[in-house]
Design an enzyme around this catalytic site. Structure first.
Site, PDB file in Angstrom:
ATOM      1  CD  GLU A 215     -24.774 -41.130  25.476  1.00  0.00           C
ATOM      2  OE1 GLU A 215     -24.150 -41.658  26.408  1.00  0.00           O
ATOM      3  OE2 GLU A 215     -24.425 -41.204  24.289  1.00  0.00           O
TER       4      GLU A 215
ATOM      5  NE  ARG B  66     -20.839 -39.790  34.561  1.00  0.00           N
ATOM      6  CZ  ARG B  66     -20.060 -38.832  35.072  1.00  0.00           C
ATOM      7  NH1 ARG B  66     -20.338 -38.325  36.271  1.00  0.00           N
ATOM      8  NH2 ARG B  66     -19.034 -38.380  34.376  1.00  0.00           N
ATOM      9  CB  ALA B  67     -23.350 -45.464  30.591  1.00  0.00           C
ATOM     10  CB  SER B  68     -18.825 -43.549  32.519  1.00  0.00           C
ATOM     11  OG  SER B  68     -19.297 -42.412  33.221  1.00  0.00           O
TER      12      SER B  68
END
Length: 346
Positions: free
Chosen positions: A284, A71-73
């Protein structure tokens, strides 16, 4: 075949977030620092988290394979130091590798790097190599701003980043240029920071000659390239003023854009402005925009609908966007599919 080049494990079991919160608490009290072995997530929990979420939507919307990364965040490279990020990245990458192992027909990994503000990028290379050589990952996510919205690192064209690029070229893997959480109140994480970073990354490459040093280096700029397609004339003009070659020659052999653009006019613009060979399919999902568009009655992130409806795309164009371009930009993915006896779509 329809390949999604931009998937994140946003639905990981809550135990992962709980472990991360303990790790963060341990930055103030070392007695609270958890061990990596304290995190216990069963295969059954992983299966459930995928089957009722990403895999369900893939089946509903007709996509086949997702390039899957943490997960990017949650990367949050600004938290703690390099050791904090190293342990966290290793845990998150291992979970993605396990998902790919449980669902090998539907998921293949892309690595989160253990970046940390002010730390030499070469410290990320062992994790990068492990993910590619041991886990069979086909790409990396590279954060151009580990400080979380304060942009303290040199631009992507600076030699600061060259150790990562040299390893990428050696292993023949691309990087998705993807920032993480913004801790700058001026920039909302998904509505501003992500799109700012996409645009900034492109401009950093435009002003330099990075790809003369690395002619086979490949970047995927997500979210449709931020402002880039919409302001293509501005970027062409700036390149001209800077005495750079035409953008097709200067950047488009090395930079690609995904289709994480959540309305039809945006996809229509992207596919008219950017050459088809530089566009890769992605929704996404399950990501930043999860709701239903009241104007259409469909999910915003059901981007296949937009590709299908784009008036200027031929069937051959769609095949390249859905599959052909991804297999070219991600050679290790192509090799993995060839081992499964799935030849490129023509």
């Amino acid at each position: 075949m329809i390949i999604d080049c931009h998937g994140h494990y946003t639905t990981a079991p809550k135990a992962l977030e709980d472990w991360r919160n303990r790790q963060i608490a341990g930055l103030k009290d070392r007695a609270l620092v958890p061990r990596a072995s304290d995190l216990r997530i069963s295969d059954e929990e992983l299966r459930e988290s995928i089957e009722i979420n990403q895999l369900k939507k893939m089946r509903e919307r007709g996509s086949d394979l997702t390039i899957f990364s943490p997960r990017a965040s949650f990367m949050a490279h600004h938290i703690g130091d390099f050791n904090t990020s190293a342990v966290w990245a290793a845990i998150c990458n291992e979970l993605c590798a396990r998902v790919a192992g449980l669902f090998p027909e539907h998921f293949i990994g892309a690595a989160m790097l253990p970046q940390s503000p002010g730390v030499d990028p070469k410290t990320s290379i062992p994790e990068l190599e492990k993910c590619v050589r041991q886990y069979g990952f086909v790409a990396i996510n590279l954060n151009p701003d580990p400080s979380g919205g304060h942009w303290k690192e040199p631009p992507l064209s600076d030699r600061h980043w060259y150790p990562i690029y040299e390893k990428m070229v050696e292993l023949d893997v691309p990087a998705m240029i993807h920032v993480s959480t913004s801790c700058n109140a001026c920039f909302h994480t998904t509505g501003a920071h992500y799109l700012n970073a996409d645009t900034t990354a492109f401009m950093q490459c435009l002003t330099a000659d990075l790809f003369k040093d690395f002619p086979t280096l490949r970047f995927v700029i997500p979210h449709g390239g931020g402002a880039v397609p919409y302001h293509w004339g501005r970027f062409r003009g700036l390149a001209q003023e800077l005495k750079k070659p035409l953008l097709n020659d200067h950047l488009l052999h090395n930079i690609f854009f995904d289709t994480c653009v959540y309305h039809q006019p945006g996809i229509d613009l992207l596919t008219r402005v950017i050459p088809v060979d530089n566009i890769l399919f992605a929704p996404e999902m399950i990501g930043a925009v999860r709701g239903i568009d009241p104007e259409t009655g469909f999910y915003y992130d059901d981007t296949r609908r937009y590709i299908e409806a784009a008036p200027n795309l031929s069937a051959a164009d769609r095949a390249r966007i859905y599959e052909g371009n991804a297999r070219r930009v991600y050679p290790r993915l192509d090799a993995a599919l060839n081992r499964r006896r799935l030849p490129p779509c023509r």
